[in-house]
Design a protein around this motif. Sequence first.
Motif, mmCIF file in Angstrom:
data_model
loop_
_atom_site.group_PDB
_atom_site.id
_atom_site.type_symbol
_atom_site.label_atom_id
_atom_site.label_comp_id
_atom_site.label_asym_id
_atom_site.label_seq_id
_atom_site.Cartn_x
_atom_site.Cartn_y
_atom_site.Cartn_z
ATOM 1 N N LYS A 74 0.832 -1.202 0.000
ATOM 2 C CA LYS A 74 0.000 0.000 0.000
ATOM 3 C C LYS A 74 0.867 1.254 0.000
ATOM 4 O O LYS A 74 0.613 2.207 -0.748
ATOM 5 C CB LYS A 74 -0.924 0.007 1.208
ATOM 6 C CG LYS A 74 -1.785 1.238 1.326
ATOM 7 C CD LYS A 74 -2.617 1.204 2.586
ATOM 8 C CE LYS A 74 -3.392 2.496 2.774
ATOM 9 N NZ LYS A 74 -4.095 2.540 4.036
ATOM 10 N N THR A 75 1.910 1.275 0.815
ATOM 11 C CA THR A 75 2.803 2.427 0.895
ATOM 12 C C THR A 75 3.467 2.677 -0.449
ATOM 13 O O THR A 75 3.483 3.809 -0.944
ATOM 14 C CB THR A 75 3.880 2.203 1.980
ATOM 15 O OG1 THR A 75 3.234 1.990 3.228
ATOM 16 C CG2 THR A 75 4.825 3.380 2.074
ATOM 17 N N VAL A 120 2.579 1.655 -3.466
ATOM 18 C CA VAL A 120 1.590 2.036 -4.485
ATOM 19 C C VAL A 120 1.204 3.494 -4.319
ATOM 20 O O VAL A 120 1.110 4.244 -5.300
ATOM 21 C CB VAL A 120 0.353 1.109 -4.432
ATOM 22 C CG1 VAL A 120 -0.793 1.658 -5.271
ATOM 23 C CG2 VAL A 120 0.724 -0.292 -4.892
ATOM 24 N N CYS A 121 1.004 3.932 -3.093
ATOM 25 C CA CYS A 121 0.638 5.333 -2.843
ATOM 26 C C CYS A 121 1.775 6.277 -3.202
ATOM 27 O O CYS A 121 1.539 7.352 -3.772
ATOM 28 C CB CYS A 121 0.214 5.529 -1.395
ATOM 29 S SG CYS A 121 -1.388 4.798 -1.023
ATOM 30 N N ALA A 171 1.874 6.382 -6.988
ATOM 31 C CA ALA A 171 0.721 7.152 -7.479
ATOM 32 C C ALA A 171 0.932 8.653 -7.249
ATOM 33 O O ALA A 171 0.604 9.470 -8.116
ATOM 34 C CB ALA A 171 -0.561 6.680 -6.799
ATOM 35 N N GLY A 172 1.494 9.018 -6.111
ATOM 36 C CA GLY A 172 1.775 10.423 -5.841
ATOM 37 C C GLY A 172 2.812 10.992 -6.800
ATOM 38 O O GLY A 172 2.669 12.119 -7.284
ATOM 39 N N THR A 223 1.195 11.406 -10.162
ATOM 40 C CA THR A 223 0.322 12.580 -10.097
ATOM 41 C C THR A 223 1.133 13.853 -10.297
ATOM 42 O O THR A 223 0.731 14.748 -11.046
ATOM 43 C CB THR A 223 -0.426 12.625 -8.751
ATOM 44 O OG1 THR A 223 -1.226 11.454 -8.630
ATOM 45 C CG2 THR A 223 -1.298 13.854 -8.631
#
Length: 133
Positions: free
Chosen positions: A41-42, A44-45, A48-49, A52
Motif C-alpha cells: 500500500k505504501t 503504491v501510494c 501514485a503520488g 500525479t
Amino acid sequence: MNTKTFLVSGLIGGIVDWLLGWLFYGILLADYFPQPAESTKTMVCILAGCLTFGFFVSYIFNRWAQISTAATGAKAGAIIGFFMGLNASLFNMALVKGVTYQMFAIDLVVSIILAAIVGAVVGIVNGKLNPNN
C-alpha cells in the motif's frame, strides 16, 4: 494540448520523480528522515503520488506554458517545487511530531531540486514530441 505528449511526458516525469525520491529520501537522506512502513500500500501510494506530480507538471507545461526545453522546464519546475514543497513542509511542521526546522529546510531544498529535474525532463520530452513548440 496534445494528449499523447501530455501522457508520455507526464508518465516519464512521474517515473523520474519516483526514482529521484528513492535516491534522495530512500538512500542519501535515509538516516535523516523517518522511513515509511514498507508495504505494498505504501509503495503504491508513493508511486501514485509521483505519477500525479509528473502529470501535474506535464499538464501545466503542455496546456498553459508550452514549455519544451530543459532550461525553461527546470526553472518552472523549481518554482512549482518551491511552492509545493513549502506547502507540504509547513503542514508536516504543524502536524507531524519530531519535525525540526532543519528537516523543514532540507525537505524544501530537496523538493525544489526534484521538481526542477522533473521539470527539465518533462520539458525535454515535450520538445522531442512537439518540435514545433
